[in-house]
Design a protein around this motif. Structure first.
Motif, mmCIF file in Angstrom:
data_model
loop_
_atom_site.group_PDB
_atom_site.id
_atom_site.type_symbol
_atom_site.label_atom_id
_atom_site.label_comp_id
_atom_site.label_asym_id
_atom_site.label_seq_id
_atom_site.Cartn_x
_atom_site.Cartn_y
_atom_site.Cartn_z
ATOM 1 N N PHE A 70 -6.852 -9.499 -12.641
ATOM 2 C CA PHE A 70 -6.464 -8.349 -11.820
ATOM 3 C C PHE A 70 -5.067 -7.876 -12.188
ATOM 4 O O PHE A 70 -4.834 -6.677 -12.327
ATOM 5 N N ALA A 71 -4.120 -8.813 -12.352
ATOM 6 C CA ALA A 71 -2.738 -8.439 -12.685
ATOM 7 C C ALA A 71 -2.685 -7.711 -14.026
ATOM 8 O O ALA A 71 -1.931 -6.756 -14.193
ATOM 9 N N ALA A 72 -3.525 -8.157 -14.974
ATOM 10 C CA ALA A 72 -3.532 -7.505 -16.281
ATOM 11 C C ALA A 72 -4.127 -6.099 -16.201
ATOM 12 O O ALA A 72 -3.687 -5.184 -16.895
ATOM 13 N N LEU A 73 -5.121 -5.907 -15.332
ATOM 14 C CA LEU A 73 -5.786 -4.616 -15.220
ATOM 15 C C LEU A 73 -5.160 -3.693 -14.183
ATOM 16 O O LEU A 73 -5.449 -2.499 -14.177
ATOM 17 N N ALA A 74 -4.317 -4.218 -13.308
ATOM 18 C CA ALA A 74 -3.761 -3.421 -12.209
ATOM 19 C C ALA A 74 -3.093 -2.129 -12.668
ATOM 20 O O ALA A 74 -3.357 -1.075 -12.098
ATOM 21 N N PRO A 75 -2.229 -2.163 -13.703
ATOM 22 C CA PRO A 75 -1.614 -0.886 -14.120
ATOM 23 C C PRO A 75 -2.641 0.155 -14.558
ATOM 24 O O PRO A 75 -2.482 1.336 -14.286
ATOM 25 N N VAL A 76 -3.719 -0.280 -15.210
ATOM 26 C CA VAL A 76 -4.755 0.649 -15.654
ATOM 27 C C VAL A 76 -5.511 1.198 -14.454
ATOM 28 O O VAL A 76 -5.755 2.402 -14.341
ATOM 29 N N ILE A 77 -5.877 0.313 -13.514
ATOM 30 C CA ILE A 77 -6.593 0.729 -12.312
ATOM 31 C C ILE A 77 -5.734 1.695 -11.505
ATOM 32 O O ILE A 77 -6.196 2.744 -11.071
ATOM 33 N N GLN A 78 -4.463 1.332 -11.308
ATOM 34 C CA GLN A 78 -3.578 2.169 -10.511
ATOM 35 C C GLN A 78 -3.385 3.532 -11.148
ATOM 36 O O GLN A 78 -3.388 4.547 -10.459
ATOM 37 N N ALA A 79 -3.214 3.574 -12.460
ATOM 38 C CA ALA A 79 -3.006 4.848 -13.149
ATOM 39 C C ALA A 79 -4.241 5.735 -13.032
ATOM 40 O O ALA A 79 -4.139 6.955 -13.048
ATOM 41 N N ALA A 80 -5.421 5.122 -12.908
ATOM 42 C CA ALA A 80 -6.653 5.883 -12.827
ATOM 43 C C ALA A 80 -6.933 6.378 -11.402
ATOM 44 O O ALA A 80 -7.830 7.182 -11.207
ATOM 45 N N ASP A 81 -6.209 5.934 -10.428
ATOM 46 C CA ASP A 81 -6.444 6.307 -9.028
ATOM 47 C C ASP A 81 -5.427 7.373 -8.617
ATOM 48 O O ASP A 81 -4.276 7.056 -8.321
ATOM 49 N N PRO A 82 -5.841 8.638 -8.588
ATOM 50 C CA PRO A 82 -4.885 9.711 -8.275
ATOM 51 C C PRO A 82 -4.300 9.612 -6.863
ATOM 52 O O PRO A 82 -3.165 10.041 -6.645
ATOM 53 N N LEU A 83 -5.035 9.047 -5.921
ATOM 54 C CA LEU A 83 -4.506 8.894 -4.566
ATOM 55 C C LEU A 83 -3.367 7.881 -4.548
ATOM 56 O O LEU A 83 -2.355 8.086 -3.876
ATOM 57 N N TYR A 84 -3.543 6.791 -5.289
ATOM 58 C CA TYR A 84 -2.470 5.802 -5.385
ATOM 59 C C TYR A 84 -1.248 6.415 -6.060
ATOM 60 O O TYR A 84 -0.120 6.240 -5.603
ATOM 61 N N VAL A 85 -1.474 7.126 -7.156
ATOM 62 C CA VAL A 85 -0.371 7.751 -7.886
ATOM 63 C C VAL A 85 0.375 8.728 -6.980
ATOM 64 O O VAL A 85 1.607 8.749 -6.953
ATOM 65 N N SER A 86 -0.363 9.507 -6.207
ATOM 66 C CA SER A 86 0.256 10.463 -5.289
ATOM 67 C C SER A 86 1.100 9.748 -4.233
ATOM 68 O O SER A 86 2.248 10.126 -3.981
ATOM 69 N N ALA A 87 0.532 8.715 -3.606
ATOM 70 C CA ALA A 87 1.272 7.968 -2.580
ATOM 71 C C ALA A 87 2.512 7.315 -3.170
ATOM 72 O O ALA A 87 3.603 7.366 -2.577
ATOM 73 N N ARG A 88 2.359 6.713 -4.328
ATOM 74 C CA ARG A 88 3.488 6.041 -4.982
ATOM 75 C C ARG A 88 4.599 7.049 -5.317
ATOM 76 O O ARG A 88 5.780 6.771 -5.102
ATOM 77 N N HIS A 89 4.219 8.220 -5.809
ATOM 78 C CA HIS A 89 5.192 9.262 -6.138
ATOM 79 C C HIS A 89 5.950 9.710 -4.877
ATOM 80 O O HIS A 89 7.177 9.873 -4.904
ATOM 81 N N LYS A 90 5.226 9.908 -3.785
ATOM 82 C CA LYS A 90 5.861 10.316 -2.530
ATOM 83 C C LYS A 90 6.831 9.245 -2.035
ATOM 84 O O LYS A 90 7.952 9.559 -1.600
ATOM 85 N N LEU A 91 6.414 7.986 -2.091
ATOM 86 C CA LEU A 91 7.298 6.890 -1.669
ATOM 87 C C LEU A 91 8.555 6.837 -2.528
ATOM 88 O O LEU A 91 9.667 6.676 -2.011
ATOM 89 N N GLU A 92 8.383 6.969 -3.836
ATOM 90 C CA GLU A 92 9.536 6.950 -4.735
ATOM 91 C C GLU A 92 10.468 8.120 -4.468
ATOM 92 O O GLU A 92 11.690 7.968 -4.510
ATOM 93 N N SER A 93 9.926 9.283 -4.158
ATOM 94 C CA SER A 93 10.760 10.449 -3.835
ATOM 95 C C SER A 93 11.608 10.189 -2.593
ATOM 96 O O SER A 93 12.782 10.550 -2.546
ATOM 97 N N ILE A 94 11.001 9.551 -1.593
ATOM 98 C CA ILE A 94 11.745 9.214 -0.371
ATOM 99 C C ILE A 94 12.813 8.173 -0.691
ATOM 100 O O ILE A 94 13.979 8.330 -0.313
ATOM 101 N N GLU A 95 12.423 7.099 -1.386
ATOM 102 C CA GLU A 95 13.364 6.016 -1.696
ATOM 103 C C GLU A 95 14.530 6.493 -2.552
ATOM 104 O O GLU A 95 15.647 6.005 -2.409
ATOM 105 N N GLN A 96 14.282 7.451 -3.437
ATOM 106 C CA GLN A 96 15.335 7.965 -4.318
ATOM 107 C C GLN A 96 16.067 9.157 -3.695
ATOM 108 O O GLN A 96 16.879 9.789 -4.354
ATOM 109 N N ARG A 97 15.752 9.430 -2.442
ATOM 110 C CA ARG A 97 16.372 10.522 -1.678
ATOM 111 C C ARG A 97 16.248 11.869 -2.392
ATOM 112 O O ARG A 97 17.179 12.668 -2.416
ATOM 113 N N LYS A 98 15.078 12.108 -2.959
ATOM 114 C CA LYS A 98 14.811 13.372 -3.639
ATOM 115 C C LYS A 98 14.105 14.382 -2.735
ATOM 116 O O LYS A 98 13.840 15.497 -3.159
#
Length: 191
Positions: free
Chosen positions: A13-41
């Protein structure tokens, strides 16, 4: 704002997680939003909305990195200032993954996977937030009051000692408040 079976399975799972996560647009969207908040953007006075689908995708993809054993099939349902989390949890694996040893009696009481449902109510405003744990259901058993406190003190707080349950805490990243509604969670940034 944010710990999720065998060694071979988790290594795969750890080896495949980056591939799985990159393929999930909902995860990518949530992660991007969280990073924007954390980076005060995020612009002051604006809000960031996380849909239920984004939250559940984040939980499916990110929780296994935070909590490597003992939790699966995690998901949430939301209401007005409330959230209900569902998961299959093996409390013994959860304790062992965090280096916690269990005696024979505790092992016999908690071994095996259980369906768990956790209800919370949240208040937020003025740059603060309070999360009230209102109910925990493990299988058909419902925990409240003293038993709920025992579960918190025995399983949750040893794993996450900095957690604030039933007490106010300061929100970071210039967050004014967090609103939970059935469609999703809205994070409002201070003006």
């Amino acid at each position: 704002m944010s710990q999720l079976a065998s060694a071979l399975g988790w290594t795969l799972f750890a080896a495949l997680a980056p591939v799985i996560q990159a393929a999930d647009p909902l995860y990518v969207s949530a992660r991007h939003k969280l990073e924007s908040i954390e980076q005060r953007k995020v612009a002051r006075g604006s809000a960031v909305f996380f849909s239920v689908a984004e939250i559940n995708s984040w939980a499916r993809n990110r929780l296994p990195e935070l909590i490597p054993a003992g939790i699966r099939e995690q998901r949430v349902e939301l209401g007005t200032d409330t959230a209900t989390g569902f998961a299959l949890i093996d409390f013994l694996k959860l304790r062992h993954a965090q280096g916690q040893e269990s005696g024979w009696l505790v092992t016999k009481l908690i071994e095996g996977e259980r369906q768990v449902k956790v209800n919370i109510r949240m208040q937020s405003g003025g740059g603060k937030c309070t999360v009230f744990l209102t109910r925990v259901q493990i299988g058909v058993a419902v925990a409240s009051g003293g038993l709920l406190n025992l579960l918190l003190n025995t399983f949750f707080l040893p794993l996450y000692p900095d957690s604030k349950i039933n007490e106010a805490f300061e929100l970071d990243y210039d967050i004014e408040r967090i609103e939970i509604r059935s469609a999703g969670v809205r994070v409002l940034i201070k003006r």
